[in-house]
Structures are given as structure tokens and as C-alpha cells.
Design a protein around this motif. Structure first.
Motif, PDB file in Angstrom:
ATOM      1  N   ALA A 126      27.920  44.190  33.161  1.00 48.86           N
ATOM      2  CA  ALA A 126      26.513  43.814  32.925  1.00 48.86           C
ATOM      3  C   ALA A 126      26.028  42.915  34.069  1.00 48.86           C
ATOM      4  N   ARG A 127      26.889  41.991  34.476  1.00 51.39           N
ATOM      5  CA  ARG A 127      26.533  41.105  35.589  1.00 51.39           C
ATOM      6  C   ARG A 127      26.384  41.900  36.902  1.00 51.39           C
ATOM      7  N   VAL A 128      27.265  42.865  37.118  1.00 48.66           N
ATOM      8  CA  VAL A 128      27.161  43.701  38.318  1.00 48.66           C
ATOM      9  C   VAL A 128      25.829  44.455  38.310  1.00 48.66           C
ATOM     10  N   ALA A 129      25.443  44.967  37.157  1.00 41.61           N
ATOM     11  CA  ALA A 129      24.169  45.698  37.077  1.00 41.61           C
ATOM     12  C   ALA A 129      23.007  44.790  37.478  1.00 41.61           C
ATOM     13  N   GLU A 130      23.063  43.529  37.047  1.00 44.00           N
ATOM     14  CA  GLU A 130      22.012  42.563  37.454  1.00 44.00           C
ATOM     15  C   GLU A 130      22.010  42.340  38.961  1.00 44.00           C
ATOM     16  N   LEU A 131      23.218  42.158  39.504  1.00 44.93           N
ATOM     17  CA  LEU A 131      23.331  41.889  40.943  1.00 44.93           C
ATOM     18  C   LEU A 131      22.900  43.110  41.757  1.00 44.93           C
ATOM     19  N   GLU A 132      23.148  44.294  41.220  1.00 43.42           N
ATOM     20  CA  GLU A 132      22.666  45.502  41.911  1.00 43.42           C
ATOM     21  C   GLU A 132      21.144  45.496  41.960  1.00 43.42           C
ATOM     22  N   LYS A 133      20.511  45.103  40.850  1.00 39.87           N
ATOM     23  CA  LYS A 133      19.034  45.060  40.825  1.00 39.87           C
ATOM     24  C   LYS A 133      18.498  44.065  41.839  1.00 39.87           C
ATOM     25  N   ARG A 134      19.250  42.948  42.003  1.00 40.11           N
ATOM     26  CA  ARG A 134      18.811  41.955  42.998  1.00 40.11           C
ATOM     27  C   ARG A 134      19.072  42.412  44.430  1.00 40.11           C
ATOM     28  N   GLY A 135      19.840  43.492  44.569  1.00 39.18           N
ATOM     29  CA  GLY A 135      20.083  44.037  45.908  1.00 39.18           C
ATOM     30  C   GLY A 135      21.100  43.268  46.720  1.00 39.18           C
ATOM     31  N   VAL A 136      22.031  42.592  46.058  1.00 40.28           N
ATOM     32  CA  VAL A 136      23.061  41.868  46.809  1.00 40.28           C
ATOM     33  C   VAL A 136      24.432  42.553  46.755  1.00 40.28           C
ATOM     34  N   VAL A 137      24.657  43.287  45.676  1.00 43.26           N
ATOM     35  CA  VAL A 137      25.961  43.907  45.471  1.00 43.26           C
ATOM     36  C   VAL A 137      25.742  45.359  45.077  1.00 43.26           C
ATOM     37  N   GLN A 138      26.633  46.230  45.571  1.00 37.35           N
ATOM     38  CA  GLN A 138      26.611  47.601  45.076  1.00 37.35           C
ATOM     39  C   GLN A 138      28.016  47.969  44.622  1.00 37.35           C
ATOM     40  N   ALA A 139      28.126  48.440  43.389  1.00 38.12           N
ATOM     41  CA  ALA A 139      29.441  48.842  42.872  1.00 38.12           C
ATOM     42  C   ALA A 139      29.706  50.272  43.321  1.00 38.12           C
ATOM     43  N   VAL A 140      30.335  50.405  44.488  1.00 40.02           N
ATOM     44  CA  VAL A 140      30.585  51.740  45.038  1.00 40.02           C
ATOM     45  C   VAL A 140      31.850  52.360  44.465  1.00 40.02           C
ATOM     46  N   GLY A 141      32.713  51.538  43.861  1.00 35.63           N
ATOM     47  CA  GLY A 141      33.967  52.089  43.355  1.00 35.63           C
ATOM     48  C   GLY A 141      34.430  51.407  42.083  1.00 35.63           C
ATOM     49  N   ILE A 142      35.242  52.139  41.333  1.00 38.27           N
ATOM     50  CA  ILE A 142      36.003  51.539  40.225  1.00 38.27           C
ATOM     51  C   ILE A 142      37.443  51.969  40.443  1.00 38.27           C
ATOM     52  N   TRP A 143      38.353  51.011  40.261  1.00 38.67           N
ATOM     53  CA  TRP A 143      39.750  51.332  40.559  1.00 38.67           C
ATOM     54  C   TRP A 143      40.678  50.526  39.676  1.00 38.67           C
ATOM     55  N   SER A 144      41.930  50.924  39.691  1.00 39.79           N
ATOM     56  CA  SER A 144      42.990  50.128  39.084  1.00 39.79           C
ATOM     57  C   SER A 144      44.294  50.518  39.762  1.00 39.79           C
ATOM     58  N   HIS A 145      45.367  49.849  39.398  1.00 38.00           N
ATOM     59  CA  HIS A 145      46.680  50.121  39.991  1.00 38.00           C
ATOM     60  C   HIS A 145      47.653  50.372  38.845  1.00 38.00           C
ATOM     61  N   ILE A 146      48.520  51.365  39.020  1.00 37.25           N
ATOM     62  CA  ILE A 146      49.464  51.711  37.952  1.00 37.25           C
ATOM     63  C   ILE A 146      50.892  51.511  38.443  1.00 37.25           C
ATOM     64  N   GLY A 147      51.822  51.408  37.483  1.00 40.79           N
ATOM     65  CA  GLY A 147      53.212  51.105  37.831  1.00 40.79           C
ATOM     66  C   GLY A 147      53.963  52.271  38.442  1.00 40.79           C
ATOM     67  N   GLU A 148      53.602  53.506  38.084  1.00 32.42           N
ATOM     68  CA  GLU A 148      54.275  54.721  38.553  1.00 32.42           C
ATOM     69  C   GLU A 148      55.767  54.696  38.230  1.00 32.42           C
ATOM     70  N   ALA A 149      56.136  53.964  37.193  1.00 30.13           N
ATOM     71  CA  ALA A 149      57.548  53.935  36.808  1.00 30.13           C
ATOM     72  C   ALA A 149      57.772  54.807  35.582  1.00 30.13           C
ATOM     73  N   SER A 150      56.797  54.878  34.688  1.00 31.57           N
ATOM     74  CA  SER A 150      56.948  55.732  33.509  1.00 31.57           C
ATOM     75  C   SER A 150      55.639  56.474  33.258  1.00 31.57           C
ATOM     76  N   ASP A 151      55.760  57.782  32.992  1.00 33.69           N
ATOM     77  CA  ASP A 151      54.560  58.587  32.749  1.00 33.69           C
ATOM     78  C   ASP A 151      53.781  58.058  31.552  1.00 33.69           C
ATOM     79  N   ALA A 152      54.497  57.619  30.521  1.00 33.52           N
ATOM     80  CA  ALA A 152      53.807  57.165  29.309  1.00 33.52           C
ATOM     81  C   ALA A 152      52.966  55.917  29.605  1.00 33.52           C
ATOM     82  N   ASP A 153      53.527  54.967  30.358  1.00 30.82           N
ATOM     83  CA  ASP A 153      52.749  53.763  30.702  1.00 30.82           C
ATOM     84  C   ASP A 153      51.555  54.129  31.576  1.00 30.82           C
ATOM     85  N   ASP A 154      51.789  55.056  32.505  1.00 28.39           N
ATOM     86  CA  ASP A 154      50.687  55.464  33.378  1.00 28.39           C
ATOM     87  C   ASP A 154      49.583  56.157  32.570  1.00 28.39           C
TER      88      ASP A 154
END
Ligand code: PLP
Length: 344
Positions: free
Chosen positions: A144-172
């Protein structure tokens, strides 16, 4: 003379394998730790000429170095940004900034407003590794805060990401579910990320549903296979770095080579590894600080070249790592910065 020889044509071949394997997803080449010890500048220059357009730099200093090498068109992602000064430097260098907490978001917004630029951010949801990332229960507030900052023209959310363990398929799989929910919520809140990225080397090769728009791949680009995982030939990538040295002296008790633990060779490998010599594959008997002792073999002579790992006939970094319960990256990253890197 010790030398870490980097084969840039082989690197290009690995990049082509990766591109084909993950298409249509893009490859973000991860270049943290001096391009996994292969030397940042030659690696990013070659990758750029092979068509790689995204670089995962980890910290701001590395991001600045990639920017200096490649100029304004490279997309450079950093995900270790600590406080305002770091954020200001990242914004000034036009880096894409991984944001995993609400404080950093405000720092980035403030410095972007001061500089009168639009900061590109990639929002990170914590999908279970707890390394950083917005906790799922705080995600709605942050977007919600990012959406506000986008409207103000200071930030653009160009990506969404995360990092996974790649140790077990079930956890991933669990992590991917959290990621998908976070993406849905962000879209509902009005964000329109252009790139979603979740996988590193292993998941990007084995699990298509983890590729999204882009995969952040380091290890496989350098030909480092996972310990205990698939072999290089099934991955179709090959090590691009070979650690080489030479014979110093031949005595009845053994053959001394000019490489030791101060150069980065783990002393726990003594008795567990063989190196490649032109006339044999001697076992390493002892690893001292600056020199090591090999078992004698017929034809050994001072000056003979020795391949310690990574080259034809020698073990790979991951082979060595497996014998001491480690991972290939650790063996490669230990190669001392004082050892010359050479390129061909
Ligand atoms: C190091 C790193 C990668 C690359 O992982 P590899 O297994 O080397 O491909 C990807 N993403 C993040 C966040 C990393 O820290």
C-alpha cells in the motif's frame, strides 16, 4: 607461477546453455564475490557481448563497478543496501534495488525525491528463508505504501522477488505459494511489476514453474555444479576456472608444489585429492601454508605444470568440496585474490 585460468569461451557456452534452458525467461547473471572469484570486469564484459542484460551484483559497490564497466543500458540489481547513504549511492548509479523492509523503502523514497529521480525497486517477500524480505503479514501494508510512493513519482515497483532454499522440493513449493499470493496481492493493490524472479541455478534448471520472467543464476554460469546434485554433463555446463601451479622441487620423499593453504587450498583436502600432472595424477599428501607435497610419480620434474582443479583431467571444485562436506562455491571463492587471473 600460480594462475587461475578463466576460459571465457566456455563461459559463453555456459551462458548459451542457460539461455536455451530457461527461455523465455531472462537470465540475470549473478556476479557477487567478484563473479564467484573469476574477476568481475572480464566476466560482465563478455556476458554483455553474449546478450546478458541483467546483472545480480549483491552490494552497491559491486553494482557501481558493473555500471562503470557496462554503461547506462545494463540492468543491475542489488539486494544488500544498508541505510540512506547506500541507498543514495544505488539511486545515483541507476541500480535496481531489492527492498525487503519498510525502513529501506522510506530511505530509497527519500533519496529518490532528493535526487528528483524515479527509483526502481524490486519488492522482496520473505517466503520462508527468513534472510530478509517483508514478512507476509506485513506485505499488504508495504505494498500500500509502495502504491502511494508510485503516485508521488519517486519509486516504481518494477519487480517482485524472493529467494528459495533449493534444498527440498516441498519447501520450495511452499515458498512459491507464498510468492504467488504476494504477487496477487500486489497486483490487486495496483502495482504492475514487469519482472517476477524466484529461482537461482538449481530450481531454474529443474523446475520450469519457478522461472517466471527471470532466473538469478550464478553457479551454473561458472560451471559449478551443486554438491551431491546432477553432474556437469547432464547440466551441460562446464567449469570455466582452472587453478594451476607448477612443481617447485622433486625429492625422494615427495614433490613440492607452489600452492598452499594461504593461497586458498583447504588443508583438510590433504590425502583426499589428486591433481593433474602431464605424466600422472598424484595424490596430495600434505598442504602447508605456501607449499604442498604430492606423492612422487615417474617423470616428475621441476617446472612441470599442475592443474589443481577445474581443468581437463583434474577434479572439479565441487568434486573437491564433496570430499570435505563443502560446496563448490566455497572452494572457488577461497582462491586467493593474490593469485593472478588470466583469461582466454
Ligand atoms: C547467490 C544468489 C543467487 C545465485 O545462486 P546460484 O545458486 O549461484 O545460481 C541468486 N539469488 C540470490 C539472492 C543470491 O544471493
Amino acid at each position: 607461477m600460480n594462475d587461475f585460468q578463466v576460459d571465457l569461451d566456455r563461459f559463453a557456452a555456459n551462458l548459451a546453455v542457460i539461455a536455451a534452458r530457461i527461455a523465455p525467461a531472462a537470465h540475470m547473471l549473478v556476479v557477487k564475490d567478484d563473479a564467484y572469484a573469476h574477476g568481475l570486469e572480464p566476466i560482465v564484459m563478455r556476458a554483455w557481448s553474449e546478450g546478458v542484460r541483467w546483472f545480480g551484483a549483491f552490494d552497491v559497490a559491486t553494482g557501481q563497478a558493473v555500471r562503470a564497466a557496462l554503461g547506462p543500458d545494463a540492468r543491475i540489481f542489488v539486494w544488500l543496501v544498508a541505510g540512506s547513504d547506500d541507498a543514495a549511492a544505488a539511486v545515483a548509479a541507476g541500480l535496481d534495488i531489492g527492498v525487503g523492509d519498510a525502513h529501506l523503502l522510506e530511505h530509497v523514497a527519500d533519496v529518490a525525491a532528493d535526487a528528483n529521480v524515479l527509483a526502481r525497486v524490486h519488492l522482496k517477500v520473505d517466503s520462508g528463508l527468513h534472510r530478509n524480505g517483508v514478512r507476509p503479514e506485513q506485505w499488504r501494508d508495504v505494498i500500500a505504501r509502495v502504491a502511494e510512493l508510485e503516485k508521488r513519482g519517486v519509486v516504481q515497483a518494477v519487480g517482485i522477488w524472493s529467494h528459495i532454499g533449493e534444498a527440498s522440493d516441498a519447501d520450495d513449493d511452499d515458498a512459491r505459494q507464498i510468492f504467488e499470493t504476494a504477487v496477487d496481492q500486489a497486483r490487486t493493490a495496483g502495482l504492475a511489476p514487469e519482472v517476477l524472479h524466484l529461482a537461482a541455478s538449481a530450481a531454474s534448471f529443474e523446475r520450469p514453474e519457478f522461472r517466471y520472467d527471470m532466473a538469478r543464476i550464478g553457479a551454473y554460469a561458472y560451471g559449478i555444479r551443486p554438491a551431491g546434485g546432477p553432474a556437469e554433463d547432464s547440466l551441460e555446463v562446464e567449469p570455466i576456472g582452472a587453478l594451476t601451479t607448477s612443481v617447485l622441487r622433486v625429492d625422494p620423499s615427495g614433490v613440492t608444489i607452489d600452492l598452499g593453504s594461504l593461497d586458498g587450498l583447504p588443508s583438510s583436502l590433504a590425502g583426499r585429492m589428486r591433481v593433474h600432472a602431464s605424466t600422472g595424477q598424484p595424490t596430495v599428501l600434505a598442504i602447508g601454508p605456501t607449499t604442498s607435497m604430492l606423492e612422487p610419480w615417474p617423470g616428475a620434474a621441476a617446472g612441470d605444470p599442475i592443474v589443481v582443479f577445474g581443468g581437463a583431467g583434474a577434479p572439479t571444485a565441487t568434486d573437491l568440496a564433496e570430499s570435505i562436506g563443502s560446496i563448490g562455491e566455497e572452494i572457488v571463492l577461497r582462491v586467493s585474490p593474490l593469485i593472478r587471473r588470466s583469461y582466454r
